[in-house]
Motif scaffolding. Sequence first.
Motif, PDB file in Angstrom:
ATOM      1  N   PHE A  98      91.646  -9.926  -2.296  1.00 56.25           N
ATOM      2  CA  PHE A  98      90.278  -9.845  -2.810  1.00 56.25           C
ATOM      3  C   PHE A  98      89.645  -8.475  -2.600  1.00 56.25           C
ATOM      4  CE2 PHE A  98      91.204 -14.182  -1.353  1.00 56.25           C
ATOM      5  CZ  PHE A  98      91.178 -14.819  -2.580  1.00 56.25           C
ATOM      6  N   GLY A  99      90.095  -7.757  -1.603  1.00 63.07           N
ATOM      7  CA  GLY A  99      89.629  -6.393  -1.408  1.00 63.07           C
ATOM      8  C   GLY A  99      88.266  -6.253  -0.771  1.00 63.07           C
ATOM      9  N   GLU A 100      87.537  -7.323  -0.622  1.00 63.77           N
ATOM     10  CA  GLU A 100      86.214  -7.292   0.000  1.00 63.77           C
ATOM     11  C   GLU A 100      85.830  -8.703   0.408  1.00 63.77           C
ATOM     12  OE1 GLU A 100      82.792  -6.999  -2.929  1.00 63.77           O
ATOM     13  OE2 GLU A 100      84.448  -6.219  -4.151  1.00 63.77           O
ATOM     14  N   ARG A 101      84.731  -8.823   1.152  1.00 69.84           N
ATOM     15  CA  ARG A 101      84.296 -10.130   1.639  1.00 69.84           C
ATOM     16  C   ARG A 101      84.017 -11.079   0.474  1.00 69.84           C
ATOM     17  NH1 ARG A 101      79.303  -8.858   5.390  1.00 69.84           N
ATOM     18  NH2 ARG A 101      79.239 -11.122   5.515  1.00 69.84           N
ATOM     19  N   GLY A 132      96.299   6.707  -0.214  1.00 69.60           N
ATOM     20  CA  GLY A 132      96.430   5.257  -0.064  1.00 69.60           C
ATOM     21  C   GLY A 132      97.683   4.887   0.686  1.00 69.60           C
ATOM     22  N   ALA A 133      97.914   5.553   1.820  1.00 71.40           N
ATOM     23  CA  ALA A 133      99.196   5.433   2.515  1.00 71.40           C
ATOM     24  C   ALA A 133      99.195   4.447   3.670  1.00 71.40           C
ATOM     25  CB  ALA A 133      99.618   6.810   3.039  1.00 71.40           C
ATOM     26  N   SER A 134      98.115   3.765   3.932  1.00 77.74           N
ATOM     27  CA  SER A 134      98.059   2.946   5.146  1.00 77.74           C
ATOM     28  C   SER A 134      98.797   1.622   5.011  1.00 77.74           C
ATOM     29  CB  SER A 134      96.606   2.685   5.547  1.00 77.74           C
ATOM     30  OG  SER A 134      95.925   1.974   4.530  1.00 77.74           O
ATOM     31  N   ARG A 135      99.000   1.139   3.781  1.00 80.30           N
ATOM     32  CA  ARG A 135      99.692  -0.138   3.607  1.00 80.30           C
ATOM     33  C   ARG A 135     100.300  -0.206   2.221  1.00 80.30           C
ATOM     34  NH1 ARG A 135      95.415  -3.670   1.435  1.00 80.30           N
ATOM     35  NH2 ARG A 135      93.441  -2.549   1.521  1.00 80.30           N
ATOM     36  N   GLY A 136     101.065  -1.266   1.975  1.00 79.99           N
ATOM     37  CA  GLY A 136     101.625  -1.489   0.657  1.00 79.99           C
ATOM     38  C   GLY A 136     102.599  -0.404   0.241  1.00 79.99           C
ATOM     39  N   LEU A 137     102.604  -0.101  -1.048  1.00 75.42           N
ATOM     40  CA  LEU A 137     103.539   0.877  -1.586  1.00 75.42           C
ATOM     41  C   LEU A 137     103.337   2.251  -0.966  1.00 75.42           C
ATOM     42  CD1 LEU A 137     105.756   1.672  -3.567  1.00 75.42           C
ATOM     43  CD2 LEU A 137     103.975   2.006  -5.313  1.00 75.42           C
ATOM     44  N   GLY A 138     102.081   2.655  -0.753  1.00 79.99           N
ATOM     45  CA  GLY A 138     101.829   3.966  -0.160  1.00 79.99           C
ATOM     46  C   GLY A 138     102.471   4.113   1.203  1.00 79.99           C
ATOM     47  N   ALA A 139     102.366   3.071   2.034  1.00 76.49           N
ATOM     48  CA  ALA A 139     102.987   3.119   3.363  1.00 76.49           C
ATOM     49  C   ALA A 139     104.505   3.174   3.254  1.00 76.49           C
ATOM     50  CB  ALA A 139     102.549   1.904   4.181  1.00 76.49           C
ATOM     51  N   ALA A 140     105.067   2.423   2.296  1.00 77.09           N
ATOM     52  CA  ALA A 140     106.522   2.433   2.121  1.00 77.09           C
ATOM     53  C   ALA A 140     107.004   3.809   1.668  1.00 77.09           C
ATOM     54  CB  ALA A 140     106.923   1.370   1.109  1.00 77.09           C
ATOM     55  N   CYS A 200      94.173   3.492  -5.308  1.00 73.51           N
ATOM     56  CA  CYS A 200      93.434   2.909  -6.431  1.00 73.51           C
ATOM     57  C   CYS A 200      92.453   1.887  -5.869  1.00 73.51           C
ATOM     58  CB  CYS A 200      94.368   2.261  -7.436  1.00 73.51           C
ATOM     59  SG  CYS A 200      95.329   0.882  -6.793  1.00 73.51           S
ATOM     60  N   PRO A 201      91.416   1.536  -6.629  1.00 75.71           N
ATOM     61  CA  PRO A 201      90.430   0.574  -6.126  1.00 75.71           C
ATOM     62  C   PRO A 201      91.013  -0.834  -6.056  1.00 75.71           C
ATOM     63  CG  PRO A 201      89.591   1.817  -8.030  1.00 75.71           C
ATOM     64  CD  PRO A 201      91.062   2.051  -7.954  1.00 75.71           C
ATOM     65  N   SER A 202      90.355  -1.702  -5.291  1.00 75.74           N
ATOM     66  CA  SER A 202      90.733  -3.111  -5.291  1.00 75.74           C
ATOM     67  C   SER A 202      90.490  -3.678  -6.686  1.00 75.74           C
ATOM     68  CB  SER A 202      89.936  -3.887  -4.244  1.00 75.74           C
ATOM     69  OG  SER A 202      88.546  -3.790  -4.499  1.00 75.74           O
ATOM     70  N   LEU A 203      91.184  -4.757  -7.005  1.00 71.27           N
ATOM     71  CA  LEU A 203      91.210  -5.268  -8.376  1.00 71.27           C
ATOM     72  C   LEU A 203      90.679  -6.689  -8.434  1.00 71.27           C
ATOM     73  CD1 LEU A 203      92.081  -4.798 -11.329  1.00 71.27           C
ATOM     74  CD2 LEU A 203      94.336  -5.673 -10.696  1.00 71.27           C
ATOM     75  N   ARG A 204      89.668  -6.904  -9.271  1.00 71.74           N
ATOM     76  CA  ARG A 204      89.177  -8.244  -9.572  1.00 71.74           C
ATOM     77  C   ARG A 204      89.498  -8.572 -11.025  1.00 71.74           C
ATOM     78  NH1 ARG A 204      82.823  -7.950  -7.951  1.00 71.74           N
ATOM     79  NH2 ARG A 204      82.979  -7.110  -5.829  1.00 71.74           N
ATOM     80  N   GLN A 245      80.033  -3.175 -17.443  1.00 70.04           N
ATOM     81  CA  GLN A 245      79.692  -2.139 -16.472  1.00 70.04           C
ATOM     82  C   GLN A 245      80.747  -2.047 -15.380  1.00 70.04           C
ATOM     83  OE1 GLN A 245      75.740  -2.361 -14.803  1.00 70.04           O
ATOM     84  NE2 GLN A 245      76.161  -0.814 -13.257  1.00 70.04           N
ATOM     85  N   ARG A 246      81.254  -3.174 -14.908  1.00 68.86           N
ATOM     86  CA  ARG A 246      82.261  -3.160 -13.848  1.00 68.86           C
ATOM     87  C   ARG A 246      83.589  -2.586 -14.354  1.00 68.86           C
ATOM     88  NH1 ARG A 246      82.181  -9.164 -11.971  1.00 68.86           N
ATOM     89  NH2 ARG A 246      81.011  -9.455 -13.908  1.00 68.86           N
ATOM     90  N   ILE A 247      83.918  -2.845 -15.615  1.00 65.14           N
ATOM     91  CA  ILE A 247      85.123  -2.246 -16.188  1.00 65.14           C
ATOM     92  C   ILE A 247      84.984  -0.733 -16.199  1.00 65.14           C
ATOM     93  CG2 ILE A 247      86.407  -1.944 -18.343  1.00 65.14           C
ATOM     94  CD1 ILE A 247      85.889  -4.934 -18.890  1.00 65.14           C
ATOM     95  N   THR A 248      83.829  -0.264 -16.665  1.00 63.89           N
ATOM     96  CA  THR A 248      83.591   1.178 -16.724  1.00 63.89           C
ATOM     97  C   THR A 248      83.651   1.805 -15.336  1.00 63.89           C
ATOM     98  OG1 THR A 248      82.192   0.867 -18.668  1.00 63.89           O
ATOM     99  CG2 THR A 248      81.949   2.943 -17.471  1.00 63.89           C
ATOM    100  N   GLU A 249      83.035   1.160 -14.360  1.00 68.97           N
ATOM    101  CA  GLU A 249      83.021   1.690 -13.003  1.00 68.97           C
ATOM    102  C   GLU A 249      84.427   1.725 -12.410  1.00 68.97           C
ATOM    103  OE1 GLU A 249      80.274  -0.915 -11.124  1.00 68.97           O
ATOM    104  OE2 GLU A 249      78.494   0.150 -11.846  1.00 68.97           O
ATOM    105  N   HIS A 250      85.231   0.685 -12.677  1.00 62.56           N
ATOM    106  CA  HIS A 250      86.592   0.658 -12.134  1.00 62.56           C
ATOM    107  C   HIS A 250      87.424   1.789 -12.723  1.00 62.56           C
ATOM    108  CE1 HIS A 250      90.208  -1.373 -10.446  1.00 62.56           C
ATOM    109  NE2 HIS A 250      90.798  -0.750 -11.459  1.00 62.56           N
ATOM    110  N   VAL A 251      87.339   1.986 -14.035  1.00 54.66           N
ATOM    111  CA  VAL A 251      88.121   3.044 -14.663  1.00 54.66           C
ATOM    112  C   VAL A 251      87.704   4.410 -14.116  1.00 54.66           C
ATOM    113  CG1 VAL A 251      88.641   4.211 -16.838  1.00 54.66           C
ATOM    114  CG2 VAL A 251      88.567   1.708 -16.751  1.00 54.66           C
ATOM    115  N   ALA A 252      86.393   4.630 -14.010  1.00 59.48           N
ATOM    116  CA  ALA A 252      85.907   5.911 -13.505  1.00 59.48           C
ATOM    117  C   ALA A 252      86.383   6.160 -12.075  1.00 59.48           C
ATOM    118  CB  ALA A 252      84.387   5.973 -13.577  1.00 59.48           C
TER     119      ALA A 252
END
Length: 510
Positions: free
Chosen positions: A41-44, A287-295, A367-371, A381-388
């Motif tokens: 979820f990337g956030e609370r 983005g190296a702390s976890r996931g693909l970046g850490a690997a 990259c940002p978290s994904l909803r 607006q959220r699509i635009t903000e995510h792309v930016a």
Amino acid sequence: MTRATAASVRFDEGDLDLFAAASHDVNPLHRSGEYARRTAFGERVVFGVLGALAALGRLQPREGRVLAKLSVEFAGPMFVGVDYAVDVDESSPERAKVKLRDGRRVVLRLTARYRDGDVPDAPQWTAPLIARTESADHADEALVPGIAMQGRYSAEPVALAMLMVRHELAERGVGPRHAEALLLASYLVGMELPGRRALFSDLSLDFEAEHSLSTAPVDWSLALDSVHPEFGMLSMSLSTSIEGVSAARAKLTAFARQELPHLSPDAIESAAGRSERLLGKVALVTGASRGLGAAIAHALALHGCTVIGTYLSSSTEAEALASRIASTPGGFIPMQGDAGDARWAAEAREVIVAAHGRLDLLVCNACPSLRPLWLEPASAQRITEHVARSVAMVAVPLSHLLDLVASVQGSAVVISSSAVEDPPAEWPHYVAAKCAVEALARVAAVEHPGARVMVVRPPKLLTELVNTPLGRQDALAPEDFAARLVRRLLEGGGASREVLVDLSDAQNAK
């Protein structure tokens, strides 16, 4: 009684705080930003039962009637700061339906049934009784049918009263004991069973008595009826009583989320190998702390590279990665910062030049978290903000650091996605962002012919992005893809404008 779309509902941090205080449900998915960022979820996430209370509060007043039965489907996660449309169907005084929607995506469905009666005043409860202040953390093998739990519970009276007023529940036939039963359900799922890894799915409640003036706490009994291990789904039965008299019966369904294990150093070394071919080389991985970046960071260090790994807030994971990499021929230097912040990138450049005098490899992975979002007015607006935001997290490092890479004929890697080739529904923002960063990489290859610029499109990887029962199926371990990338980098090749690189297993077998 009518059918209509009511005004929208929006939750803020104060709503989550109030609900947690009233219910004693302090599950970290709802209360800890750091924990939630490590999930899909990337956030609370907003408490599902809080959404149900808000839905009840959007009904018309029901004078002379009280809540008798309630069923709720928590169809999707809800987040702070989002306006959720409210659809209300009140075909009769005895029955009402409510849906909360994020655009076309339904996140909550509720059906309420009423009987004749009056909502009593709230009793003067004594101090609340609770059993836990931290969520239970049960292993999967411990979640077996037949588990039974009992206890006593009472909501925090002041916070409960504030919730009642906040959502005008008494006017809608919902008394304090009704609300307390809902809070108890949230507490049991989030704190007891499944506990820490819980995702509430469905709730049905039958209220058997009002117990209007009793000041006694609720005695509860919870039984685990069945488990579906392939999905981590638990079905439970709940019964409550007050002073020995049955108060409510409920059926609860919840999922126990699978938490991804830390990347395996042995698996990474087995896939990527070990050498000293990159000794003296310096890489920066965002983005190296976890996931693909850490690997990727770990695989590079296995071949002697000094890796500067950026992270936004996951300091615990970054420190753990540094500890795991300590035994490799290379090294890992955590660097906190926002990859999309130009000021941070300028400072990072100064640090790299002063400490190392060079940068041989730049991996743009952050990259940002994904909803999930649809192409519709509610999401525009959220699509635009995510792309930016996504573009900034690639454009800024490339703009500030690519000339350093080109000066030593190094490599720059932009992490895209196979979703570009096969776009999934509800990911228009993600696909648009990956297409945009690929275009940046193509231009970067033209502008900096001294650098080897690569775009790679990972297949579905076993990261938090797809960490659901269905999403995990056929997902590739990030260790394996990181190994493929590092093997390709070790091949060398010099500068090229041919930026799209195929890292399919057939062409990169070890």
